[in-house]
Design a protein around this motif. Structure first.
Motif, PDB file in Angstrom:
ATOM      1  N   ARG A  97       0.932  -0.925  -0.109  1.00 42.95           N
ATOM      2  CA  ARG A  97       0.018   0.138   0.011  1.00 42.95           C
ATOM      3  C   ARG A  97       0.826   1.390  -0.037  1.00 42.95           C
ATOM      4  O   ARG A  97       1.813   1.614   0.968  1.00 42.95           O
ATOM      5  CB  ARG A  97      -0.935   0.094   1.097  1.00 42.95           C
ATOM      6  N   ASN A  98       0.566   2.247  -1.006  1.00 45.41           N
ATOM      7  CA  ASN A  98       1.380   3.559  -1.188  1.00 45.41           C
ATOM      8  C   ASN A  98       2.976   3.382  -1.129  1.00 45.41           C
ATOM      9  O   ASN A  98       3.631   4.167  -0.393  1.00 45.41           O
ATOM     10  CB  ASN A  98       0.895   4.323   0.396  1.00 45.41           C
ATOM     11  N   VAL A 157      -6.784   0.661   7.778  1.00 43.84           N
ATOM     12  CA  VAL A 157      -7.013   0.301   6.529  1.00 43.84           C
ATOM     13  C   VAL A 157      -8.154  -0.392   5.909  1.00 43.84           C
ATOM     14  O   VAL A 157      -8.212  -1.490   6.665  1.00 43.84           O
ATOM     15  CB  VAL A 157      -5.769   0.233   5.852  1.00 43.84           C
ATOM     16  N   GLU A 166      -9.529  -2.745   3.278  1.00 45.53           N
ATOM     17  CA  GLU A 166      -9.151  -3.598   2.090  1.00 45.53           C
ATOM     18  C   GLU A 166     -10.316  -4.197   1.452  1.00 45.53           C
ATOM     19  O   GLU A 166     -11.444  -4.622   2.062  1.00 45.53           O
ATOM     20  CB  GLU A 166      -8.247  -4.662   2.472  1.00 45.53           C
TER      21      GLU A 166
END
Length: 366
Positions: free
Chosen positions: A121-122, A203, A205
């Motif tokens: 992620r990111n 987060v 998902e």
């Protein structure tokens, strides 16, 4: 550790006023935790398959042969797992799945509710705890790699997280906790930053619910299981609002039920599937005649056996460092190690790629 009456009132009041700290139901746990030297432990993102990673935790036993070497490059730290090159018994402790590690927050064991996994992620790899049965629950962020590179990558734990060791009746066990202290986590400046651009501690998902599968070798030894804990209650509802930066995920809300749900099973990662029958010779039985003409039966009866030839005790040690339950078998008159039996070809190919990455030539038998 049980909360006093005043402590419970403070916790509940804090939750009502701030919505920052979840209150986990106080289920009795037979386990305690033992503080450890953090420098003796490392969390590693181990690559397998097609750009996927699983969690590997290594403990260095003090005064023994070195288990790993860290190589820093910019913000990313790659890891050379030296223990794969020698018999590491007595020098290193290796934990590869939820039998060997789990989450623990504020003295509460969450291993039956949350599964540790790694997501990209990111531009970095993030270690998160994912709820096993309720995909609507947000993930708990535990650590990150601060970038992506090839090979094994070191995971730096976020503030408020540390390694501890499971203990029972004063005896330290081999199970490793990734232990979180909600007070310490929320005391960090990043968690008090109200900037909406800051990355949230939780987060969401879009992946489907994560499940573990159990692989059992022939005549496996009896091993104590994490399922010795009391049965957990079923989650029913979850918060529907978008989580903010300064929150931890809400606890599962117990429902009134006469019987607890079945406990999940545990496994090595990458996931391996159990043999459909116990076969002394390690040979996969042919599908039944009824399975040939129906699409569904054909799919479930198809099996892929992964075997690999080993020419030395060092090769055998390297195979079992990745697949501890690999056992001896034979194929076309040759002595082999069987590492798994799969109903899904993709999983068989993942195991094959893992073995090729350490210089061996496995075979997939269909």
């Amino acid at each position: 550790m049980k909360l006093t009456l005043i402590g419970k009132l403070v916790a509940v009041t804090t939750l009502a006023l701030t919505g920052m700290i979840p209150w986990f139901p106080s289920e009795a746990s037979p386990f305690d935790e033992q503080e450890v030297n953090q420098d003796d432990y490392i969390a590693i993102a181990r690559p397998y398959g097609d750009n996927k990673y699983d969690l590997l935790i290594i403990r260095q036993i003090p005064g023994q042969r070195q288990c790993w070497e860290e190589i820093e490059s910019n913000s990313v730290t790659t890891v050379d797992p030296l223990l794969l090159n020698f018999n590491f018994a007595g020098s290193c402790q290796r934990s590869t799945d939820s039998n060997g590690y789990s989450l623990r927050i504020d003295g509460q064991d969450l291993g039956l509710d949350y599964l540790l996994r790694i997501v990209e992620r990111n531009g970095e790899l993030v270690l998160v705890g994912t709820h096993r049965s309720d995909p609507s629950q947000p993930n708990i962020v535990v650590g990150r790699t601060d970038g992506v590179a090839s090979g094994f990558l070191k995971i730096d734990l976020d503030p408020g997280w540390r390694f501890t060791q499971r203990a029972y009746n004063g005896n330290v066990l081999g199970h490793v906790y990734l232990t979180g202290d909600s007070t310490a986590i929320l005391a960090q400046p990043a968690y008090n930053n109200t900037d909406s651009s800051a990355e949230a501690v939780m987060v969401s998902e879009s992946d489907p619910p994560v499940q573990e599968q159990t692989f059992t070798a022939e005549n496996p030894p009896s091993v104590p299981s994490y399922s010795s804990q009391p049965p957990r209650l079923s989650p029913e509802n979850s918060l529907t609002s978008q989580p903010s930066r300064n929150t931890l995920p809400p606890p599962p809300i117990p429902s009134v039920s006469n019987e607890p749900p079945p406990l999940p099973s545990f496994s090595e990662l990458p996931p391996l599937e159990p043999p459909t029958t116990k076969n002394v010779n390690g040979v996969v039985p042919p599908p039944s005649p009824n399975a040939v003409n129906t699409g569904r039966n054909t799919r479930t009866s198809q099996s892929y056996r992964v075997v690999v030839a080993v020419s030395s005790s060092q090769d055998r040690t390297r195979v079992r460092s990745l697949f501890p339950e690999a056992f001896s078998t034979s194929y076309q008159g040759r002595s082999m190690l069987q590492v798994g039996l799969f109903s899904d070809k993709n999983n068989a190919q993942k195991a094959e790629q893992s073995l090729r990455s350490i210089g061996l030539n496995p075979i997939i038998i269909q």
